[in-house]
Design a protein around this motif. Structure first.
Motif, PDB file in Angstrom:
ATOM      1  N   UNK B  39       0.826  -1.212   0.000  1.00  0.00           N
ATOM      2  CA  UNK B  39       0.000   0.000   0.000  1.00  0.00           C
ATOM      3  C   UNK B  39       0.861   1.263   0.000  1.00  0.00           C
ATOM      4  N   UNK B  40       2.008   1.184   0.679  1.00  0.00           N
ATOM      5  CA  UNK B  40       2.863   2.368   0.780  1.00  0.00           C
ATOM      6  C   UNK B  40       3.362   2.780  -0.607  1.00  0.00           C
ATOM      7  N   UNK B  41       3.722   1.778  -1.401  1.00  0.00           N
ATOM      8  CA  UNK B  41       4.167   2.062  -2.755  1.00  0.00           C
ATOM      9  C   UNK B  41       3.069   2.732  -3.570  1.00  0.00           C
ATOM     10  N   UNK B  42       1.841   2.275  -3.358  1.00  0.00           N
ATOM     11  CA  UNK B  42       0.715   2.865  -4.102  1.00  0.00           C
ATOM     12  C   UNK B  42       0.499   4.319  -3.698  1.00  0.00           C
ATOM     13  N   UNK B  43       0.659   4.589  -2.403  1.00  0.00           N
ATOM     14  CA  UNK B  43       0.548   5.977  -1.948  1.00  0.00           C
ATOM     15  C   UNK B  43       1.582   6.835  -2.675  1.00  0.00           C
ATOM     16  N   UNK B 302       9.334   6.020  -1.691  1.00  0.00           N
ATOM     17  CA  UNK B 302       8.402   4.950  -1.321  1.00  0.00           C
ATOM     18  C   UNK B 302       8.172   3.993  -2.476  1.00  0.00           C
ATOM     19  N   UNK B 303       8.041   4.551  -3.686  1.00  0.00           N
ATOM     20  CA  UNK B 303       7.880   3.685  -4.858  1.00  0.00           C
ATOM     21  C   UNK B 303       9.119   2.808  -4.997  1.00  0.00           C
ATOM     22  N   UNK B 304      10.287   3.418  -4.771  1.00  0.00           N
ATOM     23  CA  UNK B 304      11.527   2.652  -4.846  1.00  0.00           C
ATOM     24  C   UNK B 304      11.539   1.498  -3.866  1.00  0.00           C
ATOM     25  N   UNK B 305      11.120   1.777  -2.633  1.00  0.00           N
ATOM     26  CA  UNK B 305      11.087   0.721  -1.626  1.00  0.00           C
ATOM     27  C   UNK B 305      10.138  -0.402  -2.017  1.00  0.00           C
ATOM     28  N   UNK B 306       8.966   0.001  -2.540  1.00  0.00           N
ATOM     29  CA  UNK B 306       7.995  -1.014  -2.946  1.00  0.00           C
ATOM     30  C   UNK B 306       8.556  -1.845  -4.090  1.00  0.00           C
ATOM     31  N   UNK B 307       9.239  -1.187  -5.035  1.00  0.00           N
ATOM     32  CA  UNK B 307       9.847  -1.916  -6.148  1.00  0.00           C
ATOM     33  C   UNK B 307      10.930  -2.855  -5.645  1.00  0.00           C
ATOM     34  N   UNK B 308      11.617  -2.402  -4.600  1.00  0.00           N
ATOM     35  CA  UNK B 308      12.661  -3.222  -4.015  1.00  0.00           C
ATOM     36  C   UNK B 308      12.086  -4.573  -3.598  1.00  0.00           C
ATOM     37  N   UNK B 309      10.868  -4.534  -3.044  1.00  0.00           N
ATOM     38  CA  UNK B 309      10.267  -5.789  -2.612  1.00  0.00           C
ATOM     39  C   UNK B 309       9.851  -6.648  -3.797  1.00  0.00           C
ATOM     40  N   UNK B 310       9.551  -6.006  -4.923  1.00  0.00           N
ATOM     41  CA  UNK B 310       9.212  -6.768  -6.122  1.00  0.00           C
ATOM     42  C   UNK B 310      10.472  -7.408  -6.696  1.00  0.00           C
ATOM     43  N   UNK B 311      11.547  -6.606  -6.762  1.00  0.00           N
ATOM     44  CA  UNK B 311      12.777  -7.065  -7.395  1.00  0.00           C
ATOM     45  C   UNK B 311      13.531  -8.044  -6.500  1.00  0.00           C
TER      46      UNK B 311
ATOM     47  N   UNK C 131       3.447   0.047   9.054  1.00  0.00           N
ATOM     48  CA  UNK C 131       3.152   1.037   8.019  1.00  0.00           C
ATOM     49  C   UNK C 131       3.401   2.442   8.533  1.00  0.00           C
ATOM     50  N   UNK C 132       2.893   2.688   9.752  1.00  0.00           N
ATOM     51  CA  UNK C 132       3.027   4.027  10.324  1.00  0.00           C
ATOM     52  C   UNK C 132       4.475   4.454  10.403  1.00  0.00           C
ATOM     53  N   UNK C 133       5.298   3.568  10.993  1.00  0.00           N
ATOM     54  CA  UNK C 133       6.703   3.928  11.196  1.00  0.00           C
ATOM     55  C   UNK C 133       7.412   4.073   9.857  1.00  0.00           C
ATOM     56  N   UNK C 134       7.074   3.198   8.892  1.00  0.00           N
ATOM     57  CA  UNK C 134       7.729   3.304   7.595  1.00  0.00           C
ATOM     58  C   UNK C 134       7.424   4.653   6.959  1.00  0.00           C
ATOM     59  N   UNK C 135       6.175   5.084   7.048  1.00  0.00           N
ATOM     60  CA  UNK C 135       5.810   6.361   6.434  1.00  0.00           C
ATOM     61  C   UNK C 135       6.512   7.514   7.151  1.00  0.00           C
ATOM     62  N   UNK C 264      16.319   7.929  10.550  1.00  0.00           N
ATOM     63  CA  UNK C 264      15.349   7.043   9.909  1.00  0.00           C
ATOM     64  C   UNK C 264      16.010   6.124   8.894  1.00  0.00           C
ATOM     65  N   UNK C 265      17.061   6.623   8.221  1.00  0.00           N
ATOM     66  CA  UNK C 265      17.764   5.757   7.281  1.00  0.00           C
ATOM     67  C   UNK C 265      18.309   4.538   8.009  1.00  0.00           C
ATOM     68  N   UNK C 266      18.968   4.794   9.126  1.00  0.00           N
ATOM     69  CA  UNK C 266      19.519   3.692   9.928  1.00  0.00           C
ATOM     70  C   UNK C 266      18.402   2.791  10.431  1.00  0.00           C
ATOM     71  N   UNK C 267      17.320   3.410  10.884  1.00  0.00           N
ATOM     72  CA  UNK C 267      16.222   2.629  11.447  1.00  0.00           C
ATOM     73  C   UNK C 267      15.609   1.696  10.398  1.00  0.00           C
ATOM     74  N   UNK C 268      15.296   2.257   9.235  1.00  0.00           N
ATOM     75  CA  UNK C 268      14.657   1.444   8.199  1.00  0.00           C
ATOM     76  C   UNK C 268      15.577   0.323   7.749  1.00  0.00           C
TER      77      UNK C 268
END
Lengths: 328, 318, 384
Positions: B39-43, B302-311, C131-135, C264-268
């Protein structure tokens, strides 16, 4: 069977919850294991052998759930223990030799320290020097230079790592060791050595052992009794000799024929058609029936009971193969 | 690869390109299904589309409802308002800046150049990184050592400081900046990632097969290795876009770039005119551009991260 | 291990040389030279211009000038700043401690906060929270730094008035400072005490590394708190406490902002690598040994997950240092970054070159230190 078994698994059933639905990974599995006995668990990959091992230690992934049955260790039901109680059982009572020895050692700690960690966990008051001595003795026992205890895993060769893992499994003198594909990652010669040592140590120390493998040849070398598993269920369990001489389940028969014997007579190689079933939607009745050459109508509807057909030979089949079919 | 003899056993009716297209389409559909699970990627994608529409809407608005003299992002001025900057009103949804120009119009106009900058930088980066990565991995040896040391060197440079020095000494516009960022990140850290990936592709059996079949080095690199780097390239583009937009905004904020208008410049103008000290009163001068930069950067990230999960299947949840 | 360090040192020397050369050629590639300033001056003839060029050495070939420049640079002569009318070296030596102090403190805090949060996040994996923390994390990761810093100044400086706005000290307070006391002495002393504390903590960490995690973390926390108490006590008792406090007070907001931007970079990343590490067989083995979850998490999973996180920190060090320019600018923190920027906008070329060299060298050294520290974390490198 007057002696009380060390381990008694009763009707164990376990599922994995997935997005597509529950996967029936272990279904109604029962077997006993006596003290000092070694049992081989054979089946193709994905049949649930490793799940059984993990269920015994209760080291299942989050989405796994034991939905029925009991695991009795000296009469104590492991499925009802709390997490802390279970932690005390792990390694002290049941330890494990892992499938991928390459990765079962933490790369950032010295191998000796990793074994001492296990000892100290279960014997809180142990003197560090004594723990250290025990590690050296264990290394000696499995044929590694005790000095190697101060080395890191990446400095070990594949065979040495596997031996170190075995030493680790023995560290707390457990009642039962589960060896999950203990030698698959090794080359054939080392494989043989390691197996022999494992067997020797087990006999010496009088421990029970469960060997898990897809390779019936490996199991034949070390196990006194053999259980055949297919698609989450046991189909046959008997003494090793009995299984080889008189296999009754059509699946066992097929497995045996895939295992060439040098000394015996030539026999036709029976290729099994089809694929193991998708455990999301296991076939009704006997799970083997879609691939079974001897399937009857009843096989499609009713699950055959897993029963003793005499002399400790357990079988789950409506239409077992006649004894005479395999000559060897 | 395409030199199948005419008398093959089974006749393929369709032309090869059609089959390829169909396979590509199928792959795309699968990837899309995986992508939409996140969902994050879609956002993120939604935000990008939103900004894309803003960029497209600007010229249309300028030709229809917005009076050019008033709403022009550079020289517009609303004579009906006496005091600038003016807070948001019906005529100016986000108010006007100290010179009397419409903030929303500036914001929308700048969106276009941000996209151009980000995508150009990303394309340059990825083109360099895929070629250099594939060549380094394939040939190895001195060539590889040279490119890897170069990448290390660029990696070790303080990126923003270097950009500050370069933009201070030379005249940089949007295009030049995009090329510079593209070259620096293309020969820098990105190459290392691509080379690592290319190394895993190099040992695959089909590369061996292509060699045995007599494929030339260049053929193997560009027909077999590079296409397999594409998913990674696509993913990496997203992160480069984030970096490029961020760098541009920072440099514009320092007033080092030779640009007429951008989000960074909007903040710079506000600061230079001293409205930052006015506190929350002038929020409409600083919140919209700052938020726009942040949102667009996050969206690509965020799109990059979502793509990361696809790739990268290891990250996927089962 | 020694071979590894020697290798790294050699590499860094080569890289430094290339970096210096690069810096010089950026300078050299600018169009024109200083004598063009006088091109329209009728009193200044062409011959005089040529004479000036010769005197300045501009007639010599580029490589000769490069080696001259290099020699001067290595001798610590970076020329004279147009702006300040004093040697560039003096200006920079005065400002470097401020940057180092800010950067070091912020990076350390950022790393530990990010690592700690990521570890917790990976363990308590709930979809909503995740989700919350990632955003939120992605927001901080990509937020436009100057804008965010300005917002923070608005909030804490103007509206809440918790922290001072801009600069690294309070001028009125320092006017009354005892003669001979400079802010730099305090900066350097603060740096020294911090380094001592850090060394002490590393020693404690090393000594407790084999203990069971409960005891180890008890020792480590008490060492941290005790050490911090000693340091604070020492400073509180010193006669310049007031001034040191002033500096720290001014530093708080920049550090908070830098931490928020960078953690956040380190956290993620920690979260991701933790989740990957948890699938490793040795984690299963650690559980099978009967170790409690916390020990599995802290001693095995986190210890392995820190490796890629630390690598990524090493890679981002130069970027954090460069990004410091933005923070220093917004907070008017007169360190190397702000010096580079003002010199760039005012055309003070010697100062630009000098501060760029300083920042670059600092980045290289930080890189080197982190590289060596990494070798201590990963036995596979240590004993390679």
């Amino acid at each position: 069977m007057a002696e009380k078994p060390l381990l008694s698994v009763r009707n164990l059933t376990m599922i994995y919850k997935t997005r597509k639905g529950p996967v029936s990974a272990i279904d109604d599995v029962s077997f006993d294991l006596k003290r000092g006995e070694s049992l081989g668990l054979v089946g193709e990959s994905g049949c649930g052998k490793t799940s059984v091992a993990m269920a015994l230690l209760r080291l299942l992934p989050d989405n796994a759930q034991i939905t029925g049955g009991q695991i009795l260790l000296d009469g104590m039901d492991l499925t009802t223990l709390s997490e802390e109680e279970m932690q005390n059982v792990r390694w002290k009572r049941i330890s494990m030799v892992f499938q991928a020895a390459m990765n079962a050692l933490d790369p950032v700690y010295k191998v000796g320290d990793q074994i001492i960690e296990a000892i100290e966990r279960h014997e809180r008051d142990i003197d560090p020097a004594e723990a250290r001595k025990r590690v050296e003795a264990l290394f000696h026992l499995v044929g590694i230079d005790p000095k190697m205890a101060d080395r890191y895993p990446h400095e070990f060769s594949g065979g040495m790592r596997q031996r170190a893992i075995i030493a680790m499994a023995l560290a707390c003198n457990p009642d039962l060791i589960i060896a999950d594909e203990p030698t698959t990652a090794l080359d054939v010669i080392v494989q043989d050595q390691v197996l022999r040592e494992l067997r020797q140590v087990q006999k010496q120390m009088g421990m029970s052992m469960i060997y898990i493998s897809h390779d019936i040849a490996v199991i034949a070398e070390v196990a006194e009794r053999i259980a055949i598993m297919y698609a989450g269920r046991l189909c046959e369990l008997a003494d090793a000799v009995e299984i080889f001489k008189r296999p009754r389940h059509p699946y066992t028969v097929a497995l045996m024929s895939a295992f060439p014997s040098i000394v015996g007579e030539k026999r036709p190689l029976v290729a099994l058609g089809g694929e193991p079933p998708d455990l999301l939607f296991p076939p009704p009745g006997c799970r083997f029936h879609p691939r079974c050459p001897r399937a009857l109508d009843i096989c499609k509807q009713q699950q055959p009971p897993f029963e003793d057909i005499g002399g400790g030979h357990y079988l789950a089949c409506w239409n077992p193969a006649p004894v005479a079919e395999v000559q060897s | 690869m395409t030199t199948a003899p005419a008398e093959t056993a089974f006749h393929i009716q369709e032309p090869l390109w059609k089959i390829r297209l169909r396979i590509a389409w199928k792959g795309l559909k699968q990837s899309w299904a995986l992508f939409t699970e996140n969902k994050i990627g879609l956002v993120g994608l939604g935000i990008i589309v939103f900004f894309g529409l803003m960029a497209l809407a600007h010229p249309i608005l300028m030709h229809t409802v917005w009076e050019p003299n008033i709403y022009d992002p550079f020289i517009g001025n609303d004579p009906t308002i006496l005091q600038h900057p003016s807070p948001p009103s019906a005529r100016h949804l986000l108010g006007t800046d100290p010179v009397g120009r419409d903030v929303l119009s500036q914001l929308m106009y700048s969106t276009q150049s941000e996209f151009v900058l980000g995508l150009l930088a990303a394309i340059v980066t990825v083109t360099i990184a895929t070629s250099v990565g594939a060549i380094s991995a394939y040939f190895g040896g001195a060539l590889d050592a040279f490119f890897m040391r170069l990448a290390d060197l660029i990696n070790i440079l303080p990126f923003i400081a270097l950009l500050v020095v370069l933009t201070a000494f030379f005249d940089f516009g949007m295009i030049e900046l995009a090329l510079l960022i593209g070259i620096l990140s293309g020969f820098g850290g990105t190459t290392i990632i691509f080379k690592a990936q290319a190394l895993t592709i190099k040992v695959k059996p089909y590369i061996e097969a292509a060699k045995v079949a007599g494929g030339s080095d260049l053929h193997i690199i560009f027909r077999h290795i590079v296409p397999n780097l594409m998913p990674l390239a696509f993913l990496n583009m997203m992160f480069t876009v984030t970096g490029a937009i961020f760098s541009e905004a920072a440099l514009s904020f320092f007033g080092l770039l030779n640009l007429r208008m951008s989000w960074g410049i909007m903040i710079n103008t506000t600061q230079a005119a001293g409205y930052l000290l006015g506190g929350w009163k002038y929020w409409y001068l600083i919140v919209p551009p700052g938020l726009a930069i942040t949102l667009l950067c996050s969206a690509f990230y965020l799109v990059g991260r979502a793509l990361d999960e696809v790739v990268n299947p290891r990250l996927r949840r089962r | 291990m020694l071979k590894y360090i020697a290798n790294r040192l050699l590499q860094i020397v080569v890289t430094l040389f290339v970096f210096f050369a690069l810096t010089y050629f950026i300078l050299d590639a600018q169009p024109g030279d200083i004598t063009l300033q006088y091109v329209n001056n009728p009193k200044f003839t062409k011959e005089q211009r040529e004479a000036l060029r010769r005197r300045l050495g501009l007639d010599k070939p580029a490589y000769v000038r490069f080696f001259q420049w290099m020699g001067n640079t290595l001798r610590g002569d970076l020329g004279e700043s147009y702006q300040y009318r004093k040697p560039v070296m003096d200006v920079l030596l005065e400002r470097a401690p401020r940057t180092i102090f800010l950067f070091l403190t912020a990076t350390l805090i950022e790393f530990f906060v990010g690592y700690w949060l990521g570890r917790v996040l990976a363990w308590q994996r709930g979809t909503g929270l995740e989700y919350g923390i990632t955003v939120v994390g992605a927001f901080f990761y990509t937020v436009f730094t100057p804008w965010f810093a300005l917002m923070m100044i608005y909030l804490f400086g103007f509206t809440l008035k918790w922290f001072p706005i801009g600069k690294f000290l309070d001028v009125t307070l320092w006017r009354a400072a005892p003669k001979g006391l400079t802010a730099n002495q305090i900066f350097i002393n603060l740096l020294l005490t911090m380094t001592l504390l850090a060394v002490a903590l590393v020693v404690v960490y090393y000594l407790t590394r084999r203990m069971n995690p409960y005891r180890a973390s008890l020792f480590r926390w008490s060492a941290l708190i005790g050490g911090a108490a000693i340091v604070v006590g020492y400073w509180a008792a010193s006669p310049v406490a007031k001034y040191a406090w002033d500096i720290l007070y001014h530093m708080a907001l920049p550090i908070i902002v830098l931490t928020l931007i960078n953690f956040s970079g380190t956290m993620l990343l920690t979260r991701t690598t933790m989740l990957e590490t948890l699938r490793e067989d040795y984690i299963m083995a650690a559980r099978a040994k009967g170790l409690p979850e916390r020990v599995v998490r802290d001693k095995h999973a986190a210890r392995n997950a820190v490796l890629p996180v630390f690598t990524s920190l090493i890679i981002s060090l130069p970027f954090i240092l460069g990004g410091g320019i933005i923070t220093e600018t917004v907070f008017s923190w007169e360190g190397l970054g702000l010096t580079l920027l003002t010199a760039s906008t005012t055309g003070d070329i010697p100062l630009v070159m000098g501060s760029f060299l300083f920042i670059g060298t600092l980045a290289l050294l930080a890189h080197l230190v982190a590289d060596i520290a990494y070798a201590f974390l990963d036995p596979r490198i240590r004993y390679a």
